[in-house]
Design a protein around this motif. Structure first.
Motif, PDB file in Angstrom:
ATOM      1  N   LEU A 160      61.281  54.621  27.021  1.00  0.00           N
ATOM      2  CA  LEU A 160      60.856  53.243  26.776  1.00  0.00           C
ATOM      3  C   LEU A 160      62.050  52.391  26.359  1.00  0.00           C
ATOM      4  CD1 LEU A 160      57.582  53.892  24.725  1.00  0.00           C
ATOM      5  CD2 LEU A 160      57.719  53.149  27.106  1.00  0.00           C
ATOM      6  N   GLY A 161      61.907  51.101  26.470  1.00  0.00           N
ATOM      7  CA  GLY A 161      62.944  50.203  25.991  1.00  0.00           C
ATOM      8  C   GLY A 161      63.000  50.198  24.474  1.00  0.00           C
ATOM      9  N   ASP A 162      64.118  49.731  23.919  1.00  0.00           N
ATOM     10  CA  ASP A 162      64.309  49.753  22.474  1.00  0.00           C
ATOM     11  C   ASP A 162      63.173  49.049  21.735  1.00  0.00           C
ATOM     12  OD1 ASP A 162      66.616  51.126  22.866  1.00  0.00           O
ATOM     13  OD2 ASP A 162      67.973  49.454  22.422  1.00  0.00           O
ATOM     14  N   GLU A 163      62.754  47.901  22.238  1.00  0.00           N
ATOM     15  CA  GLU A 163      61.715  47.132  21.548  1.00  0.00           C
ATOM     16  C   GLU A 163      60.412  47.918  21.472  1.00  0.00           C
ATOM     17  OE1 GLU A 163      59.352  42.849  22.000  1.00  0.00           O
ATOM     18  OE2 GLU A 163      61.283  43.157  23.025  1.00  0.00           O
ATOM     19  N   GLN A 164      60.036  48.577  22.566  1.00  0.00           N
ATOM     20  CA  GLN A 164      58.803  49.366  22.581  1.00  0.00           C
ATOM     21  C   GLN A 164      58.923  50.605  21.711  1.00  0.00           C
ATOM     22  OE1 GLN A 164      58.375  49.547  27.018  1.00  0.00           O
ATOM     23  NE2 GLN A 164      56.223  49.107  26.565  1.00  0.00           N
ATOM     24  N   ILE A 165      60.101  51.225  21.717  1.00  0.00           N
ATOM     25  CA  ILE A 165      60.304  52.414  20.885  1.00  0.00           C
ATOM     26  C   ILE A 165      60.081  52.072  19.419  1.00  0.00           C
ATOM     27  CG2 ILE A 165      62.114  53.924  19.951  1.00  0.00           C
ATOM     28  CD1 ILE A 165      63.124  54.292  22.815  1.00  0.00           C
ATOM     29  N   PHE A 166      60.674  50.987  18.954  1.00  0.00           N
ATOM     30  CA  PHE A 166      60.496  50.600  17.555  1.00  0.00           C
ATOM     31  C   PHE A 166      59.051  50.185  17.282  1.00  0.00           C
ATOM     32  CE2 PHE A 166      65.194  50.056  17.629  1.00  0.00           C
ATOM     33  CZ  PHE A 166      65.482  50.879  16.552  1.00  0.00           C
ATOM     34  N   GLU A 167      58.403  49.588  18.268  1.00  0.00           N
ATOM     35  CA  GLU A 167      57.000  49.207  18.109  1.00  0.00           C
ATOM     36  C   GLU A 167      56.136  50.445  17.878  1.00  0.00           C
ATOM     37  OE1 GLU A 167      53.429  47.398  20.919  1.00  0.00           O
ATOM     38  OE2 GLU A 167      55.491  46.728  21.285  1.00  0.00           O
ATOM     39  N   PHE A 168      56.366  51.491  18.685  1.00  0.00           N
ATOM     40  CA  PHE A 168      55.603  52.726  18.534  1.00  0.00           C
ATOM     41  C   PHE A 168      55.934  53.425  17.214  1.00  0.00           C
ATOM     42  CE2 PHE A 168      54.526  52.494  23.045  1.00  0.00           C
ATOM     43  CZ  PHE A 168      53.259  53.060  23.052  1.00  0.00           C
ATOM     44  N   LEU A 169      57.205  53.467  16.854  1.00  0.00           N
ATOM     45  CA  LEU A 169      57.583  54.136  15.612  1.00  0.00           C
ATOM     46  C   LEU A 169      56.936  53.469  14.407  1.00  0.00           C
ATOM     47  CD1 LEU A 169      61.375  54.952  16.172  1.00  0.00           C
ATOM     48  CD2 LEU A 169      59.495  56.582  16.006  1.00  0.00           C
ATOM     49  N   LYS A 170      56.960  52.139  14.378  1.00  0.00           N
ATOM     50  CA  LYS A 170      56.359  51.438  13.233  1.00  0.00           C
ATOM     51  C   LYS A 170      54.846  51.638  13.190  1.00  0.00           C
ATOM     52  CE  LYS A 170      58.378  47.550  14.377  1.00  0.00           C
ATOM     53  NZ  LYS A 170      58.777  46.125  14.391  1.00  0.00           N
ATOM     54  N   ARG A 171      54.235  51.793  14.354  1.00  0.00           N
ATOM     55  CA  ARG A 171      52.793  52.028  14.406  1.00  0.00           C
ATOM     56  C   ARG A 171      52.446  53.438  13.948  1.00  0.00           C
ATOM     57  NH1 ARG A 171      50.956  50.713  20.039  1.00  0.00           N
ATOM     58  NH2 ARG A 171      51.548  48.629  19.348  1.00  0.00           N
ATOM     59  N   ARG A 172      53.351  54.371  14.166  1.00  0.00           N
ATOM     60  CA  ARG A 172      53.056  55.780  13.881  1.00  0.00           C
ATOM     61  C   ARG A 172      53.570  56.254  12.527  1.00  0.00           C
ATOM     62  NH1 ARG A 172      53.168  59.113  19.608  1.00  0.00           N
ATOM     63  NH2 ARG A 172      51.802  57.639  20.690  1.00  0.00           N
ATOM     64  N   ASP A 190      72.643  56.643  12.521  1.00  0.00           N
ATOM     65  CA  ASP A 190      71.435  55.923  12.937  1.00  0.00           C
ATOM     66  C   ASP A 190      70.875  56.505  14.227  1.00  0.00           C
ATOM     67  OD1 ASP A 190      71.551  54.100  10.819  1.00  0.00           O
ATOM     68  OD2 ASP A 190      72.731  52.647  11.956  1.00  0.00           O
ATOM     69  N   ARG A 191      71.758  56.719  15.197  1.00  0.00           N
ATOM     70  CA  ARG A 191      71.311  57.223  16.501  1.00  0.00           C
ATOM     71  C   ARG A 191      70.704  58.620  16.377  1.00  0.00           C
ATOM     72  NH1 ARG A 191      76.296  54.770  17.757  1.00  0.00           N
ATOM     73  NH2 ARG A 191      76.046  52.830  18.945  1.00  0.00           N
ATOM     74  N   GLN A 192      71.327  59.447  15.539  1.00  0.00           N
ATOM     75  CA  GLN A 192      70.825  60.806  15.354  1.00  0.00           C
ATOM     76  C   GLN A 192      69.451  60.787  14.685  1.00  0.00           C
ATOM     77  OE1 GLN A 192      73.365  63.342  13.037  1.00  0.00           O
ATOM     78  NE2 GLN A 192      72.090  65.148  13.315  1.00  0.00           N
ATOM     79  N   GLN A 193      69.310  59.973  13.648  1.00  0.00           N
ATOM     80  CA  GLN A 193      68.020  59.907  12.957  1.00  0.00           C
ATOM     81  C   GLN A 193      66.946  59.306  13.859  1.00  0.00           C
ATOM     82  OE1 GLN A 193      67.934  57.916   9.100  1.00  0.00           O
ATOM     83  NE2 GLN A 193      66.405  59.415   8.471  1.00  0.00           N
ATOM     84  N   LEU A 194      67.311  58.306  14.638  1.00  0.00           N
ATOM     85  CA  LEU A 194      66.365  57.683  15.550  1.00  0.00           C
ATOM     86  C   LEU A 194      65.874  58.688  16.586  1.00  0.00           C
ATOM     87  CD1 LEU A 194      64.975  55.024  16.291  1.00  0.00           C
ATOM     88  CD2 LEU A 194      66.948  54.484  17.741  1.00  0.00           C
ATOM     89  N   ALA A 195      66.788  59.501  17.104  1.00  0.00           N
ATOM     90  CA  ALA A 195      66.412  60.511  18.101  1.00  0.00           C
ATOM     91  C   ALA A 195      65.446  61.532  17.496  1.00  0.00           C
ATOM     92  CB  ALA A 195      67.667  61.212  18.625  1.00  0.00           C
ATOM     93  N   GLN A 196      65.689  61.937  16.244  1.00  0.00           N
ATOM     94  CA  GLN A 196      64.798  62.889  15.587  1.00  0.00           C
ATOM     95  C   GLN A 196      63.400  62.296  15.382  1.00  0.00           C
ATOM     96  OE1 GLN A 196      67.063  63.715  12.030  1.00  0.00           O
ATOM     97  NE2 GLN A 196      67.919  65.602  12.877  1.00  0.00           N
ATOM     98  N   LEU A 197      63.346  61.033  14.988  1.00  0.00           N
ATOM     99  CA  LEU A 197      62.060  60.383  14.753  1.00  0.00           C
ATOM    100  C   LEU A 197      61.282  60.191  16.059  1.00  0.00           C
ATOM    101  CD1 LEU A 197      63.189  57.734  12.121  1.00  0.00           C
ATOM    102  CD2 LEU A 197      61.748  59.728  11.707  1.00  0.00           C
ATOM    103  N   ILE A 198      61.993  59.838  17.109  1.00  0.00           N
ATOM    104  CA  ILE A 198      61.362  59.689  18.428  1.00  0.00           C
ATOM    105  C   ILE A 198      60.739  61.021  18.855  1.00  0.00           C
ATOM    106  CG2 ILE A 198      61.887  59.396  20.887  1.00  0.00           C
ATOM    107  CD1 ILE A 198      63.920  57.231  20.021  1.00  0.00           C
ATOM    108  N   ASP A 199      61.454  62.102  18.612  1.00  0.00           N
ATOM    109  CA  ASP A 199      60.981  63.434  18.981  1.00  0.00           C
ATOM    110  C   ASP A 199      59.788  63.844  18.120  1.00  0.00           C
ATOM    111  OD1 ASP A 199      61.053  65.839  20.418  1.00  0.00           O
ATOM    112  OD2 ASP A 199      62.341  66.797  18.930  1.00  0.00           O
TER     113      ASP A 199
END
Length: 277
Positions: free
Chosen positions: A121-133, A104-113
């Protein structure tokens, strides 16, 4: 020495301003892990050449052939995005339960990149941006922009660079130099190895580039209200795609209304063909 340092600093700063807007420098694409409950992502072959659409003299027939050529690529890319989005939702749920594993952590890091989210950003904001994008781009929006920007697949940039969306790059030799490029400008119209790459790059551009933040917010609001994502509405967020601004948006909306019946007929033919096979 101080002057040299200042010059170097300015050069580096400018480089960092330019690089994010190119299509030839980007993070590695994260592998898609398919999620149950969604149709599998179809395997589409590599589209490394365009048909000669200029040979088709019947306008309606040319449009139908153009749409039929692109639709499988767009459908596959949107399904890939839906699977990735569903995976983000799964990871978000496990993060809320403090149950993230290394995968999970590895995939999350790839998606963030890949989707250019600030990792600080905090976890909540990171997921907010990912879902928006990480979300689909309506088929009609992709189709009419491709038709508009590539002159229905007949422009020089489409034929020689497989670039259907007029995307730019900023490294010498990365693409095709426009004949009317103003003196002093360095941009080129990007070249792709396949139409697949052109479509994927365009969708990533829509999903990450700052000028289309309004489009993504509108899409997110419709998601929250469980409303259909309609191309004719979302193109309102494309004012920065062309120097023509509102005129460009109105042109795309007109193209959507005029060509929707043709696309629907093409989709039915493609569905019948797949059923027969």
């Amino acid at each position: 020495m101080r002057v040299l340092f200042i010059v170097f600093f300015i050069a580096v700063s400018l480089a960092f301003l330019i690089v994010p807007f190119t299509v030839d420098f980007k993070p590695a694409e994260p592998a898609v892990v398919e999620v149950e409950g969604l149709p599998p992502v179809p395997k589409v072959g590599v589209y490394d050449e365009l048909p000669d659409f200029s040979e088709i003299t019947n306008v309606r027939e040319k449009k139908a052939e153009f749409f039929a050529y692109l639709l499988p690529l767009i459908e596959a890319e949107n399904l890939r995005l839906l699977h990735t989005r569903a995976k983000v939702l799964e990871i978000e749920e496990r993060a809320g339960q403090n149950m993230l594993n290394d995968a999970d952590r590895q995939q999350l890091a790839q998606l963030i990149d890949y989707y250019e989210v600030d990792p600080s950003l905090g976890d909540e904001q990171i997921f907010e941006f990912l879902k928006r994008r990480i979300d689909i781009v309506p088929e009609m929006m992709v189709l009419v922009q491709a038709a508009n920007e590539s002159a229905w697949g007949t422009s020089r940039f489409a034929r020689k660079g497989l670039n259907l969306f007029g995307q730019w790059c900023f490294r010498e030799g990365c693409g095709i130099v426009p004949g009317q490029r103003p003196e002093g400008q360095i941009y080129e119209v990007a070249k792709f190895d396949s139409v697949n790459q052109s479509v994927r790059s365009y969708m990533r551009n829509i999903n990450t580039h700052p000028p289309y933040a309004d489009l993504r917010l509108l899409r997110e609001q419709k998601r929250l209200r469980d409303q259909e994502l309609k191309a004719v509405e979302l193109v309102e967020g494309l004012g920065s795609y062309s120097e023509r601004g509102d005129e460009y948006i109105e042109e795309l909306q007109a193209m959507i209304r005029v060509n929707r019946p043709i696309v629907q007929a093409v989709k039915e033919q493609l569905d019948e063909s797949q059923t027969a096979n």
